[in-house]
Design a protein around this motif. Structure first.
Motif, mmCIF file in Angstrom:
data_model
loop_
_atom_site.group_PDB
_atom_site.id
_atom_site.type_symbol
_atom_site.label_atom_id
_atom_site.label_comp_id
_atom_site.label_asym_id
_atom_site.label_seq_id
_atom_site.Cartn_x
_atom_site.Cartn_y
_atom_site.Cartn_z
ATOM 1 N N PRO A 135 -45.024 -87.275 -4.871
ATOM 2 C CA PRO A 135 -44.477 -88.607 -5.160
ATOM 3 C C PRO A 135 -45.177 -89.723 -4.375
ATOM 4 O O PRO A 135 -45.310 -90.838 -4.872
ATOM 5 N N ASP A 136 -45.634 -89.406 -3.168
ATOM 6 C CA ASP A 136 -46.309 -90.449 -2.369
ATOM 7 C C ASP A 136 -47.617 -90.880 -3.035
ATOM 8 O O ASP A 136 -47.928 -92.071 -3.117
ATOM 9 N N LYS A 156 -46.975 -92.849 -6.151
ATOM 10 C CA LYS A 156 -46.599 -94.219 -5.823
ATOM 11 C C LYS A 156 -47.872 -95.027 -5.534
ATOM 12 O O LYS A 156 -48.023 -96.157 -6.002
ATOM 13 N N SER A 197 -39.799 -89.968 -7.645
ATOM 14 C CA SER A 197 -40.024 -90.662 -6.372
ATOM 15 C C SER A 197 -38.745 -90.780 -5.556
ATOM 16 O O SER A 197 -38.795 -91.170 -4.390
ATOM 17 N N SER A 208 -36.726 -92.969 -5.805
ATOM 18 C CA SER A 208 -36.698 -94.378 -5.445
ATOM 19 C C SER A 208 -36.262 -95.145 -6.684
ATOM 20 O O SER A 208 -36.888 -95.045 -7.730
#
Lengths: 272, 208
Positions: free
Chosen positions: B111-112, B115, B136, B138
């Motif tokens: 996910p990092d 992003k 994410s 998020s």
């Protein structure tokens, strides 16, 4: 504290909080009667949520603190945090949430919450956030149903016979005849041809006093945190633990009088 | 442009979006050892792996030789396995399963990095917004005003329900009528006549 001090907590719409909780909470379920939904934000992104609402068994819980009126307490139904939130975000968010509740709804005197030590954890976040432990109960109400789902006994009828009275009689016309009038969650399941296994573990009840004076009105004894280990009720991320040598050993050993912020790892962000 | 003669001539993607999984890696190795190489991998013109980073890693570990096919993407490279017959060979059938299943099990999005990449390309063409949020963890959420909560005490009335057999229900109805006739219809606190009659009966019962 690091970046945890940068998090903000603010009210959000139920549908948004439900989305977050369904994605992050270990149960993947929301509590339908939650009324207050708080989002946990960092850098404008929401990475967690807390949901509050009336307890299902409000009448029974009201008496936990003497002289509590009907709307003077609320239950923290769900909380869940993403792994990307910085360390200590959970206790920081809880502290903000409690402060916000106190300011926004000044008539609220206390908050009750339950830690599910059958599937998730024994409430390390609560202990680190100034909650007091008021009960450790061997689980009887959380059931694994033969269809693979996990339900609270009180939700069985709602889940398996949604709708108004009479629905279940239509779904299982012989229901009342068979049970000779007995109406219980187990009977509802039987009517659907299902069985259940009671999940092994404990449920722990915690209370946070928004009004410090309410603490003096507590009608049940405060249970020392050490009792969790003594009763074998310790659980972290769904795994039974012994407090000694666990990840949560740095939580306070006794009941704090005021909110603390002892670092604890996230409790409820994993999925089984 | 240097020729690719072995795995050592390949450069892994420094920002591989797939973290892979332990189980997937084991399955991948077993598949390569048991069935040999199935599909090809893809690199850019510099030999940086675009697709097949995990395969190239494992292939390197088990010393699979490499053959380079240069293309500009205007033709489909068909890897024709002359040792397999899907009609007859169990191995071919298993390879068909392994090809999909290993890819499925060995996929774990980072996910990092996703992003990070979202600042460079539009990920919306590959994921719906809700799917990206889940990946994410998020969420795009707006704040609202605090909801209104009631601060008044509970209404001092309760509804209670009981389950009765038909015979019992008749008995109860008769008792309620009798209680109403005997003055139990009204009370100082309640305007529900059935409730008053029931309380009237209970009072009589409780007080002998």
């Amino acid at each position: 504290m690091g970046r945890a001090k940068d998090i903000t907590v603010k009210p959000v719409a139920a549908r948004d909080a439900n989305r977050v909780i369904k994605a992050l909470h270990y149960s993947g379920k929301v509590c339908q009667n939650s009324q207050v939904h708080l989002g946990v934000f960092l850098d404008g992104k929401c990475g967690g949520a807390l949901q509050f609402g009336p307890s299902l068994d409000k009448r029974k819980l009201q008496g936990l603190v003497a002289r509590t009126l009907w709307n003077e307490f609320i239950e923290l139904n769900r909380l869940a945090f993403a792994d990307w939130l910085p360390r200590n975000s959970e206790s920081r968010a809880l502290a903000y949430a409690m402060r916000w509740l106190r300011k926004t709804y000044p008539w609220l005197k206390w908050v009750v919450s339950f830690a599910d030590a059958t599937q998730c954890g024994d409430g390390a976040i609560y202990r680190a956030s100034g909650f007091v432990l008021t009960a450790i109960k061997k689980n009887t109400d959380l059931w694994q149903i033969s269809d693979g789902t996990i339900s609270h006994a009180q939700s069985i009828k709602q889940i398996h016979f949604p709708g108004q009275r009479g629905e279940f009689q239509r779904a299982a016309p012989d229901f009342m005849q068979t049970t000779r009038g007995k109406v219980s969650p187990l009977e509802f399941l039987r009517a659907k041809g299902k069985t259940r296994v009671i999940l092994n573990g404990f449920q722990l009840r915690y209370i946070y006093f928004l009004d410090p004076a309410a603490r003096d009105c507590l009608t049940v004894p405060i249970v020392p945190f050490g009792e969790i280990e003594r009763r074998g009720a310790g659980m972290y991320r769904g795994k039974p633990i012994s407090r000694a040598g666990s990840d949560t050993k740095d939580t306070p050993g006794d009941q704090p009088g005021k909110g603390g912020s002892t670092p604890t790892p996230a409790l409820q962000t994993y999925r089984k | 442009m240097k020729e690719i003669r072995s795995i050592k001539d390949l450069t892994p993607d420094p920002r591989n979006l797939n973290r892979g999984t332990q189980r997937g890696r084991g399955m991948l190795e077993q598949s390569l050892r048991k069935y040999g190489a199935g599909r090809s991998i893809l690199t850019d013109k510099n030999g940086v792996v675009i697709a097949g980073n995990k395969v190239s890693e494992v292939a390197g570990e088990i010393d699979l030789p490499v053959r380079e096919i240069q293309t500009r993407g205007r033709e489909l490279i068909v890897v024709r396995r002359m040792d397999l017959d899907l009609e007859k060979d169990k191995a071919a059938k298993e390879l068909a399963v392994a090809d999909n299943r290993v890819a499925q099990i060995d996929l774990d999005w980072n996910p990092d990095l996703l992003k990070e990449l979202s600042a460079e390309i539009d990920l919306g063409q590959f994921w719906m917004e809700s799917e990206l949020e889940l990946l994410s963890q998020s969420f795009n959420v707006n704040g609202i005003d605090a909801p209104v909560l009631s601060n008044i005490d509970r209404n001092p009335f309760q509804q209670m329900t009981f389950t009765l057999h038909d015979e019992q229900a008749e008995e109860v109805k008769a008792a309620l009528e009798k209680a109403k006739a005997a003055g139990g219809r009204v009370s100082a606190v309640n305007e529900n006549s059935n409730g008053n009659a029931l309380a009237f009966i209970c009072e009589a019962f409780n007080r002998g």
